[in-house]
Design a protein around this motif. Structure first.
Motif, mmCIF file in Angstrom:
data_model
loop_
_atom_site.group_PDB
_atom_site.id
_atom_site.type_symbol
_atom_site.label_atom_id
_atom_site.label_comp_id
_atom_site.label_asym_id
_atom_site.label_seq_id
_atom_site.Cartn_x
_atom_site.Cartn_y
_atom_site.Cartn_z
ATOM 1 N N GLN A 41 20.797 -86.787 11.955
ATOM 2 C CA GLN A 41 22.241 -86.749 12.170
ATOM 3 C C GLN A 41 22.857 -87.856 11.315
ATOM 4 O O GLN A 41 22.181 -88.849 10.997
ATOM 5 N N SER A 42 24.128 -87.672 10.925
ATOM 6 C CA SER A 42 24.700 -88.617 9.973
ATOM 7 C C SER A 42 26.171 -88.879 10.292
ATOM 8 O O SER A 42 26.858 -87.994 10.813
ATOM 9 N N ASP A 43 26.648 -90.092 9.949
ATOM 10 C CA ASP A 43 28.075 -90.378 10.187
ATOM 11 C C ASP A 43 28.932 -90.009 8.975
ATOM 12 O O ASP A 43 30.124 -90.261 8.953
ATOM 13 N N ALA A 44 28.289 -89.423 7.924
ATOM 14 C CA ALA A 44 29.065 -89.008 6.738
ATOM 15 C C ALA A 44 28.297 -87.930 5.982
ATOM 16 O O ALA A 44 27.073 -87.821 6.126
ATOM 17 N N ASP A 45 29.010 -87.132 5.195
ATOM 18 C CA ASP A 45 28.315 -86.212 4.279
ATOM 19 C C ASP A 45 27.589 -87.063 3.239
ATOM 20 O O ASP A 45 28.105 -88.101 2.816
ATOM 21 N N ALA A 46 26.427 -86.632 2.839
ATOM 22 C CA ALA A 46 25.673 -87.423 1.850
ATOM 23 C C ALA A 46 24.691 -86.530 1.103
ATOM 24 O O ALA A 46 24.282 -85.482 1.610
ATOM 25 N N THR A 47 24.339 -86.943 -0.110
ATOM 26 C CA THR A 47 23.311 -86.212 -0.854
ATOM 27 C C THR A 47 22.131 -87.149 -1.082
ATOM 28 O O THR A 47 22.286 -88.272 -1.568
ATOM 29 N N ILE A 49 18.891 -82.941 -1.414
ATOM 30 C CA ILE A 49 19.193 -82.408 -0.075
ATOM 31 C C ILE A 49 20.572 -82.931 0.323
ATOM 32 O O ILE A 49 20.791 -84.147 0.332
ATOM 33 N N THR A 50 21.470 -82.004 0.624
ATOM 34 C CA THR A 50 22.797 -82.440 1.067
ATOM 35 C C THR A 50 22.852 -82.366 2.584
ATOM 36 O O THR A 50 22.487 -81.341 3.179
ATOM 37 N N ILE A 51 23.267 -83.460 3.195
ATOM 38 C CA ILE A 51 23.380 -83.425 4.655
ATOM 39 C C ILE A 51 24.854 -83.574 5.043
ATOM 40 O O ILE A 51 25.651 -84.144 4.291
ATOM 41 N N ARG A 52 25.198 -83.021 6.195
ATOM 42 C CA ARG A 52 26.594 -83.019 6.637
ATOM 43 C C ARG A 52 26.795 -84.054 7.736
ATOM 44 O O ARG A 52 25.871 -84.347 8.497
ATOM 45 N N LYS A 53 28.010 -84.546 7.784
ATOM 46 C CA LYS A 53 28.375 -85.434 8.906
ATOM 47 C C LYS A 53 28.170 -84.649 10.200
ATOM 48 O O LYS A 53 28.671 -83.530 10.324
ATOM 49 N N ASN A 54 27.400 -85.210 11.095
ATOM 50 C CA ASN A 54 27.088 -84.460 12.301
ATOM 51 C C ASN A 54 26.578 -85.371 13.396
ATOM 52 O O ASN A 54 25.776 -86.279 13.122
ATOM 53 N N THR A 55 27.017 -85.137 14.610
ATOM 54 C CA THR A 55 26.509 -85.984 15.693
ATOM 55 C C THR A 55 25.295 -85.352 16.376
ATOM 56 O O THR A 55 24.679 -85.946 17.258
ATOM 57 N N TYR A 96 21.424 -83.367 15.827
ATOM 58 C CA TYR A 96 20.356 -83.331 14.816
ATOM 59 C C TYR A 96 20.346 -81.973 14.117
ATOM 60 O O TYR A 96 20.483 -80.935 14.758
ATOM 61 N N HIS A 97 20.183 -81.993 12.797
ATOM 62 C CA HIS A 97 20.017 -80.757 12.013
ATOM 63 C C HIS A 97 18.760 -80.869 11.188
ATOM 64 O O HIS A 97 18.353 -81.957 10.821
ATOM 65 N N ARG A 98 18.184 -79.697 10.917
ATOM 66 C CA ARG A 98 16.960 -79.716 10.119
ATOM 67 C C ARG A 98 17.304 -79.476 8.636
ATOM 68 O O ARG A 98 18.084 -78.584 8.303
ATOM 69 N N TYR A 99 16.690 -80.272 7.759
ATOM 70 C CA TYR A 99 16.870 -80.125 6.309
ATOM 71 C C TYR A 99 15.496 -79.976 5.668
ATOM 72 O O TYR A 99 14.567 -80.703 6.006
ATOM 73 N N ASP A 100 15.406 -79.005 4.738
ATOM 74 C CA ASP A 100 14.114 -78.690 4.091
ATOM 75 C C ASP A 100 14.245 -78.782 2.581
ATOM 76 O O ASP A 100 15.309 -78.474 2.037
ATOM 77 N N CYS A 101 13.179 -79.122 1.902
ATOM 78 C CA CYS A 101 13.146 -78.910 0.442
ATOM 79 C C CYS A 101 11.698 -78.834 -0.034
ATOM 80 O O CYS A 101 10.766 -79.224 0.683
ATOM 81 N N GLU A 102 11.514 -78.255 -1.201
ATOM 82 C CA GLU A 102 10.167 -78.135 -1.795
ATOM 83 C C GLU A 102 10.097 -79.004 -3.032
ATOM 84 O O GLU A 102 11.055 -79.081 -3.803
ATOM 85 N N LEU A 103 8.955 -79.613 -3.237
ATOM 86 C CA LEU A 103 8.780 -80.515 -4.382
ATOM 87 C C LEU A 103 7.568 -80.070 -5.183
ATOM 88 O O LEU A 103 6.540 -79.695 -4.602
ATOM 89 N N THR A 104 7.688 -80.109 -6.495
ATOM 90 C CA THR A 104 6.536 -79.805 -7.345
ATOM 91 C C THR A 104 6.178 -81.073 -8.102
ATOM 92 O O THR A 104 7.053 -81.699 -8.718
ATOM 93 N N CYS A 152 26.249 -94.754 4.250
ATOM 94 C CA CYS A 152 26.300 -93.969 5.495
ATOM 95 C C CYS A 152 25.208 -94.448 6.453
ATOM 96 O O CYS A 152 24.288 -95.175 6.051
ATOM 97 N N THR A 153 25.320 -94.037 7.676
ATOM 98 C CA THR A 153 24.271 -94.339 8.658
ATOM 99 C C THR A 153 23.681 -93.013 9.120
ATOM 100 O O THR A 153 24.395 -92.143 9.617
#
Ligand code: AHR
Length: 629
Positions: free
Chosen positions: A148-154, A172-178, A180-188, A206-207
């Protein structure tokens, strides 16, 4: 002289005689067979284990029984780790960012901590994994986190070398949210560094509160989430069953941390973690479902050890209350239903929800581990009767000696850890066992004392002992070397059958010995008679395939033009040479030098024909190919 009565069958051989004993010891699970690459992915490693208090120095905790355990975070465990400064959040480091460990507002009620990070623009956190994040060029990795985040962030998520070079990244872009959200990415990975790390760099101030994180290789054994090279090493042992998940970890350091089936199933971020006997926490990602799947993938029978309402008596007290013991009995019943019940039963349907409609195989269940005395007998009887009534098809194993108390016992588990001499002197241990008693499960054995460990000397002493067990397969039905895995960067117990670091694996001589013994299996044990003075001792266990016309037909190799297979026999001599060993077989000489790893390699080149032991002078023929000469 040994007379082999090729037409007198003593007994059929035991179908699953050679097996494995998996325990989460030496980081065998997280950071091992369960290839999580983020250390302390749930941020709970530095929490005081439930039911314990801490020592003022904060590196030791005390159980209610007074026995101290250590928090081992990995730092200081080896040279490399010692070079990494300790972190207040084990495994995690920050640059232009600061940490706060939260114990409230966590991801879910089972998560006891969350990591709050305050980032400056360009701030970064990174994780050093289990003695480095092993990054391999061309391989793909899956990263996810709940936050969860207090601001949008990349964020830029990057696989990095030890020095911090980017070896492959994604955004990974995360949204301001109180919430918890799940964020995924793949790395090569665009490069290789087995001592690498994984980092998250934030573009803005951000926090962010992280509730759970994970980084796994995309490629796993049969796509079922376990580390491929280690699973293949298991397959190569030729074993026929796996005993899991312990060992002492089943008993636990106390009631709160003892093994419960229900904590090891479902989404991994919802599985509670537990402080293990072996000084670290497990996140239980390698759980009941994963063990059963592994057994199936390896074509091995499953043997589950359930807690019987007792903690480790030797170190942590003993039996739990009657009420708690009943809870553990329920846990065992649920586990069996999860494995064996149809998808219409409550726990069978949970299995189906977890992706597996058909029941698994679960042939053996052991009631407790290394528990004993009246406290155990009382609980064993309750468990045996209740489980047997509910699931009569399962073979139940006691912790040994229950038969002396006239308790119903299918198989009794015996454990032997000793010096080579013990194993050599006890090659005949099972010859006189009571044939009316329970079958024997040689559930844990290893040479762990004497002059050397993990050596060929040990392998041969164990093999001599095993041949005695092979000779008595009417009574000894199952065997397993113990323990199985050792992360060479984190060793709490030695020796172990298979040694690995975060990208390599090898078997100690004992591993090669059981692989060979397991490979060359007959179908019937035959009667033998010895004649004359036995000097030096001859260790033997002879089996083959009975053929109506010719008596015992040995396969694969030839003696005097006839097909023969001497499944296992030990014969010959060995001489100490200045720089190693000389092995003599007929007019053939094999010359080995060096120690430990070199020994293993030498052994591998000689595989199929032998191993050495200094006193008494002899050598072993485990396989058959060399006999052709
Ligand atoms: O194999 C290591 C330990 O030895 C096991 O956890 C326990 O069962 C035995 O004491």
């Amino acid at each position: 002289t040994i007379h082999i009565h090729t037409k007198k069958v003593k007994c059929p051989t035991a179908p699953e005689f050679y097996g494995l004993f998996f325990e989460d010891i030496n980081h065998a699970a997280d950071g091992g067979l369960y290839p999580e690459m983020i250390r302390n992915r749930a941020f709970e490693d530095s929490l005081v284990p439930e039911g314990c208090t801490t020592d003022p120095n904060q590196r030791i905790f005390i159980t209610e029984y007074g026995w101290p355990g250590a928090f081992n975070h990995g730092e200081g465990m080896d040279e490399w780790a010692a070079a990494v400064p300790p972190s207040e959040i084990p495994g995690w480091y920050a640059k232009k960012a600061s940490f706060r460990l939260l114990q409230e507002g966590t991801l879910n009620p089972n998560r006891k901590a969350a990591l709050q990070v305050t980032f400056e623009p360009g701030g970064k956190i990174y994780n050093i994994g289990y003695f480095g994040v092993p990054v391999k060029e061309g391989d793909r990795y899956r990263l996810y986190f709940m936050a969860q985040s207090d601001a949008d962030a990349t964020f830029t998520a990057a696989l990095e070398s030890e020095e911090g070079t980017d070896l492959g990244s994604c955004e990974i872009t995360i949204r301001k949210n109180t919430d918890y959200h799940r964020y995924d990415c793949e790395l090569t990975a665009g490069g290789t560094d087995f001592k690498g790390r994984i980092s998250l760099t934030c573009d803005t101030a951000c926090t962010v509160t992280f509730g759970f994180t994970s980084l796994m290789p995309e490629k796993t054994f049969r796509g079922h989430g376990l580390r491929e090279d280690l699973a293949i090493a298991l397959k190569n042992t030729n074993a026929k069953f796996i005993r899991f998940p312990g060992g002492c970890v089943v008993e636990g350091i106390n009631e709160q941390n003892a093994l419960r089936f229900s904590r090891t199933i479902g989404p991994v971020w919802e599985r509670p973690s537990a402080q293990l006997m072996w000084h670290y926490r497990t996140t239980n990602g390698l759980g009941f479902h994963e063990y059963l799947q592994l057994c199936e993938d390896l074509k091995m029978e499953a043997m589950y050890v359930c807690n019987c309402g007792m903690s480790c008596q030797a170190r942590h007290g003993g039996g739990f209350s009657e009420e708690t013991t009943k809870e553990y009995l329920e846990e065992a019943l649920h586990a069996l239903e999860y494995a064996l019940g149809s998808a219409d039963t409550p726990y069978g349907s949970l299995r189906a929800e977890n992706g597996r409609k058909e029941p698994f195989r679960l042939k053996y269940v052991e009631i407790g581990n290394e528990n004993f005395g009246p406290e155990y007998n009382q609980r064993y009887e309750l468990f045996y009767k209740t489980l047997k009534e509910a699931f009569p098809q399962v073979i139940y194993i006691s912790n040994g000696h229950t038969e002396r108390e006239n308790l119903p016992t299918d198989y009794a588990d015996e454990h032997y850890y000793d010096a080579p001499e013990f194993f050599l002197e006890n090659g005949d241990l099972f010859d006189d066992y009571d044939r009316n008693g329970p079958k024997i499960f040689l559930g844990e054995y290893a040479v762990n004392g004497g002059n050397t460990i993990a050596s060929m000397e040990c392998a041969l002493a164990e093999a001599a002992f095993l041949l005695g067990a092979e000779r008595n397969q009417d009574i000894v039905r199952l065997t397993a070397y113990a323990p199985l895995f050792q992360n060479s960067d984190y060793t709490a117990w030695k020796p172990n059958m298979i040694v690995f670091d975060n990208h390599q694996v090898y078997g100690i001589p004992s591993c090669h010995a059981v692989s060979l013994l397991g490979k060359y299996r007959g179908e019937e044990v035959v009667e033998i008679e010895k004649e004359g003075e036995e000097q030096p001792p001859v260790y033997h266990g002879i089996s083959g395939i009975m053929c109506e016309k010719e008596g015992l037909l040995f396969k694969n190799t030839k003696v005097n033009g006839k097909p023969v297979e001497v499944s296992q026999c030990i014969y010959g001599e060995v001489e100490r040479a200045e720089d190693g060993w000389k092995m003599i077989f007929g007019d053939r000489r094999h010359h080995f030098t060096g120690k430990s790893r070199e020994w293993n390699e030498a052994f591998e080149t000689f595989i199929g024909s032998g191993s050495v032991y200094e006193k008494p002078a002899m050598w072993a023929v485990f396989g058959t190919e060399e006999l052709e000469e």
